[in-house]
Design an enzyme around this catalytic site. Structure first.
Site, mmCIF file in Angstrom:
data_model
loop_
_atom_site.group_PDB
_atom_site.id
_atom_site.type_symbol
_atom_site.label_atom_id
_atom_site.label_comp_id
_atom_site.label_asym_id
_atom_site.label_seq_id
_atom_site.Cartn_x
_atom_site.Cartn_y
_atom_site.Cartn_z
ATOM 1 N N ASN A 376 11.263 -1.556 -0.855
ATOM 2 C CA ASN A 376 10.476 -0.902 -1.891
ATOM 3 C C ASN A 376 9.711 0.279 -1.302
ATOM 4 O O ASN A 376 8.959 0.114 -0.331
ATOM 5 C CB ASN A 376 9.470 -1.891 -2.506
ATOM 6 C CG ASN A 376 8.575 -1.232 -3.535
ATOM 7 O OD1 ASN A 376 8.990 -0.970 -4.656
ATOM 8 N ND2 ASN A 376 7.339 -0.936 -3.165
ATOM 9 N N GLU A 377 9.919 1.459 -1.859
ATOM 10 C CA GLU A 377 9.178 2.673 -1.476
ATOM 11 C C GLU A 377 9.128 2.851 0.043
ATOM 12 O O GLU A 377 8.119 3.288 0.594
ATOM 13 C CB GLU A 377 7.766 2.643 -2.065
ATOM 14 C CG GLU A 377 7.738 2.726 -3.579
ATOM 15 C CD GLU A 377 6.344 2.931 -4.158
ATOM 16 O OE1 GLU A 377 5.352 2.694 -3.443
ATOM 17 O OE2 GLU A 377 6.247 3.328 -5.331
ATOM 18 N N ASN A 431 10.580 4.201 -8.732
ATOM 19 C CA ASN A 431 9.207 3.932 -9.148
ATOM 20 C C ASN A 431 8.587 5.259 -9.580
ATOM 21 O O ASN A 431 8.300 6.111 -8.737
ATOM 22 C CB ASN A 431 8.392 3.350 -7.991
ATOM 23 C CG ASN A 431 8.932 2.025 -7.489
ATOM 24 O OD1 ASN A 431 9.806 1.428 -8.106
ATOM 25 N ND2 ASN A 431 8.411 1.552 -6.370
ATOM 26 N N TYR A 437 -0.168 9.114 -12.377
ATOM 27 C CA TYR A 437 -0.564 9.804 -11.152
ATOM 28 C C TYR A 437 -0.185 11.284 -11.172
ATOM 29 O O TYR A 437 -0.804 12.098 -10.498
ATOM 30 C CB TYR A 437 0.082 9.147 -9.927
ATOM 31 C CG TYR A 437 -0.427 7.764 -9.639
ATOM 32 C CD1 TYR A 437 -1.780 7.515 -9.465
ATOM 33 C CD2 TYR A 437 0.448 6.691 -9.547
ATOM 34 C CE1 TYR A 437 -2.248 6.240 -9.211
ATOM 35 C CE2 TYR A 437 -0.005 5.410 -9.287
ATOM 36 C CZ TYR A 437 -1.348 5.190 -9.113
ATOM 37 O OH TYR A 437 -1.810 3.921 -8.862
ATOM 38 N N TRP A 511 5.112 -2.054 -14.139
ATOM 39 C CA TRP A 511 4.178 -2.361 -13.058
ATOM 40 C C TRP A 511 2.790 -2.473 -13.667
ATOM 41 O O TRP A 511 2.198 -1.497 -14.004
ATOM 42 C CB TRP A 511 4.203 -1.260 -11.980
ATOM 43 C CG TRP A 511 3.478 -1.703 -10.752
ATOM 44 C CD1 TRP A 511 2.221 -1.342 -10.348
ATOM 45 C CD2 TRP A 511 3.964 -2.616 -9.766
ATOM 46 N NE1 TRP A 511 1.895 -1.982 -9.184
ATOM 47 C CE2 TRP A 511 2.942 -2.779 -8.811
ATOM 48 C CE3 TRP A 511 5.148 -3.343 -9.618
ATOM 49 C CZ2 TRP A 511 3.078 -3.614 -7.704
ATOM 50 C CZ3 TRP A 511 5.274 -4.170 -8.521
ATOM 51 C CH2 TRP A 511 4.248 -4.291 -7.577
ATOM 52 N N LYS A 532 -3.004 -2.166 -13.524
ATOM 53 C CA LYS A 532 -1.867 -1.738 -14.342
ATOM 54 C C LYS A 532 -1.238 -2.904 -15.097
ATOM 55 O O LYS A 532 -0.262 -2.717 -15.834
ATOM 56 C CB LYS A 532 -0.815 -1.052 -13.470
ATOM 57 C CG LYS A 532 -1.278 0.270 -12.889
ATOM 58 C CD LYS A 532 -0.182 0.967 -12.117
ATOM 59 C CE LYS A 532 -0.704 2.229 -11.465
ATOM 60 N NZ LYS A 532 -1.687 1.961 -10.410
#
Length: 741
Positions: A376-377, A431, A437, A511, A532
């Site tokens: 992930n990321e 994502n 953001y 998320w 969130k």
């Protein structure tokens, strides 16, 4: 025969921090349930000891005793009678230790658990709290010396692969692994239907502690997601002649699936777009030390919402959670905690593979699991040859361990789409937080349309998206970054419409399903919290956004009045908004019929004049499908509705934005496109440090640069704290005088 003895009670716990204060506790337990959730990024990370005198069951010469640890975060050691027997590196999986040879009269067991930062065991960097503790069940397992393998990566010792054939036929492929069995011992597997009737049996003979065989089946009934999660039960018996040595019971489900780049997710031959949430395993005041009822509550909430999928973020979850997914038909994305920052060393790379072996082997038999997440990321700190090589090896390992399922990755938003990592797994997801953001909500539509057009052969999903919301904050004009429940709802209204209009988006995972602890955070009025979630950290409050998903996904007729918590309203005309899966809704204000609206994208809206206190009622197709709330007109905005220490959005009496003119809510790219505005912003950037970097003249922007140019000025100001409140207001007023390009 096998006997499982729970030993959760009566442990002596102490932090090995020099004080060594001893407390009597029961497990599940974490030492970070409070300090890991209160902000400051200062929760205690170190080594702790869990000790107890072990009440050992009587063993005869043909029996052995194993210790089973289902979760100890993140590195742990097992010490029996002063001798270290095992070390386990990974905080989210099961491991077992054979205690037999070291047992004596009077046994002292100690489990040392350590969540100290290191450069070997994942995760080390992520936006959630790494709770330390012995936080899942601890058991003793008494077995015959000949038994289904207990020491093979914490698995069951038997892999069952349901295969769907033509004309209603199928077969159950059996691969069993044993310890200390003799050649000639047998494994028998009998399959029972949901009513308990035996429908098929087969026996195989062991050679070298393993055996494989297939069980033909007729008229198989499919496990069909939330519509019909049909489960068979397989009883497996290890025998020597007439003597039964060990037994296991495992549930299985027959299903087929595809992830098609044009048609999206396909279950049992029919389109089945996956819409659900990600889920962290922690609760307020409990941390990650959950009991079965907490998992059951989470599943019931997601079922009410109508979710048909769950992403198990960002690690292996409790077996109870996967069992619940099997029973309720929710399709699982299961992953390891290979996240945020690649640690380029051999030990860390091996740790990703070790955790992946445990994830796949321990969870192979769960029909709810369809995809294995590689990472992930992981490119937040950049790409490298070592990172790519490790992912290639992980991808190959997963396909070797499990040829029946798919691999997937969740990419950080700014990862370039031509990165080899995007095409590496069987399916991919990004994502994206456009509208929170960075950028605007509508940017999601353009990004996915562009990706699908450019890469028509890559299945694409959205693995994270969301907006923080504290249900106490509200606004007549909600906007990005204001932490209001109202903006979060608007955000998810758009995302649901966007995805459901694009069936080729194979999965969307909100998320997050629930607020969770991220001790480094301090925003939205609550320190130490990522807000969130569609549901609050304590599971007591379902935010408005929860109900727009219920409107799209649930078949239970309902109407829901949004903004119930927004009681004090300062405008003389206010919006009343209803989420529903009914075709139309009638609104009553103080008993007066305000008209019937047809639902558009599951939403009905009215503009209502208010002057005092009013009772609002929305009614669907009959009087029992209804919802009510009370609101009142006030002269000034209730200050309790304004975020403390968060967004600057609510500092402005009449809003930040002026139609046709620039504001701090616009992106750096939009402001830099107007020279006069760019001149205003340049000295502000100097106060922020090198936020955007520089692009040499004539050089094309990288994906990272493009992403940063889409970053809102307001968000950067809030994060950097480069300007005071008064300076931000002054900057916005000046931008409001400059027309957009």
């Amino acid at each position: 025969m096998r006997q499982i003895i729970n030993i959760n009670k009566d442990w002596a716990f102490s932090k090995l921090d020099g004080n060594n204060q001893v407390k009597q506790i029961n497990v599940p337990h974490t030492w970070n349930a409070i300090d890991g959730t209160d902000g400051g990024n200062d929760y205690w990370r170190g080594q702790s000891s869990y000790r107890k005198l072990l009440d050992v069951p009587a063993l005869d010469e043909n029996e052995e005793l194993y210790l089973e640890v289902n979760g100890a975060n993140s590195t742990s050691k097992v010490v029996l009678n002063g001798k270290e027997l095992a070390e386990h590196k990974g905080g989210y999986s099961t491991y077992r230790v054979n205690l037999t040879e070291e047992l004596k009269n009077g046994n002292s067991l100690e489990i040392l658990v350590d969540n100290t930062p290191n450069n070997e065991v994942y995760p080390q960097q992520a936006d959630f709290t790494f709770y330390g503790g012995l936080y899942r069940n601890v058991n003793l397992i008494k077995v015959n010396k000949a038994h289904f393998a207990l020491n093979y990566y914490g698995g069951t010792g038997i892999a069952l692969t349901p295969v769907v054939l033509e004309d209603g036929k199928g077969e159950l492929q059996v691969a069993a692994y044993t310890q200390n069995a003799q050649n000639g011992d047998t494994v028998t597997v009998c399959v029972k239907d949901a009513k308990g009737n035996t429908v098929a049996c087969q026996t195989g003979t062991i050679q070298n502690n393993q055996v494989s065989f297939n069980i033909p089946m007729e008229n198989i009934y499919l496990w069909d997601g939330v519509e019909d999660p049909y489960l068979y039960t397989a009883d497996a018996t290890l025998s020597r002649g007439e003597d039964k040595l060990d037994e296991l019971t495992i549930r299985v489900g027959f299903r087929t699936f595809e992830i098609d780049p044009e048609k999206g997710f396909i279950l049992n031959g029919h389109p089945y777009q996956l819409i659900g949430t990600a889920r962290h395993q922690d609760w307020e005041n409990l941390g990650n030390a959950l009991e079965d009822q907490h998992h059951e509550t989470d599943m019931a909430i997601l079922k009410e919402m109508g979710a048909n999928t769950i992403r198990g973020a960002h690690y292996q979850h409790d077996q109870k959670w996967y069992d619940l997914a099997d029973e309720n038909g929710l399709i699982m994305w299961a992953e390891i905690p290979y996240i945020s920052s690649h640690m380029a060393n051999e030990a860390a790379n091996e740790n990703t593979k070790e955790q992946m072996r445990e994830l796949v082997i321990q969870n192979y038999n769960h029909p709810s699991i369809f995809v294995w997440g590689l990472s992930n990321e992981i490119t937040i700190a950049g790409e490298s040859e070592d990172l790519l090589k490790n992912h290639q090896e992980l991808n190959d390992l997963v396909h070797e361990l499990d040829p029946t399922r798919k691999t997937v990755m969740a990419h950080v938003s700014m990862l370039r789409t031509d990165s080899p990592l995007v095409a590496l797994p069987d399916a991919t997801s990004y994502n994206h937080y456009f509208g929170w953001y960075t950028g605007k909500i509508e940017d999601n539509d353009a990004w996915f349309d562009d990706f699908h057009a450019k890469y028509p052969n890559i299945p694409i999903g959205i693995s994270e998206f969301g907006a923080d919301a504290n249900p106490k904050y509200h606004s007549e004009k909600p906007g990005r970054g204001d932490y209001t429940e109202d903006y979060q709802a608007i955000y998810h209204e758009h995302m649901l419409k966007m995805v459901t209009e694009r069936p080729w988006i194979w999965a969307m995972h909100v998320w997050n399903g629930f607020d969770f602890a991220a001790d480094a955070r301090n925003e939205g009025g609550i320190p130490g919290r990522n807000q969130k979630g569609l549901v609050s950290f304590d599971r007591k409050t379902k935010k408005d956004s929860f109900y727009i998903y219920k409107a799209y996904l649930s078949k239970e007729p309902f109407v829901y009045l949004t903004k119930k918590r927004y009681i004090d309203r300062e405008q003389p005309v206010t919006e009343v908004k209803v989420y529903t899966n009914e075709p139309e809704v009638t609104l009553y204000v103080d008993g007066k019929d305000m008209g019937t609206q047809k639902a558009v994208d599951h939403i009905c809206r009215w503009n209502v004049e208010i002057s005092g206190e009013h009772e609002i009622k929305a009614v669907g197709s009959n009087e029992y499908i209804a919802d009510t709330m009370k609101i009142r007109k006030v002269e000034e905005k209730n200050p309790d509705y304004i975020v403390v220490g968060g967004s600057v959005h609510n500092w402005f009496n009449d809003g930040v934005e002026k139609e046709g003119y620039l504001s701090i809510m616009d992106s750096f790219g939009e402001i830099f496109s107007v020279p006069e505005a760019a001149a205003l912003l340049k000295p502000v950037l100097e106060g922020m440090g090198s936020l955007l970097g520089e692009r040499p003249e004539g050089e094309e922007a990288t994906d990272m640069m493009e992403m940063m140019m889409g970053f809102p000025v307001e968000t950067a100001l809030r994060m950097s704290k480069a300007l005071s409140k008064e300076q931000i207001i002054d900057l916005n007023n000046k931008l409001n005088q400059i027309k957009k390009a």
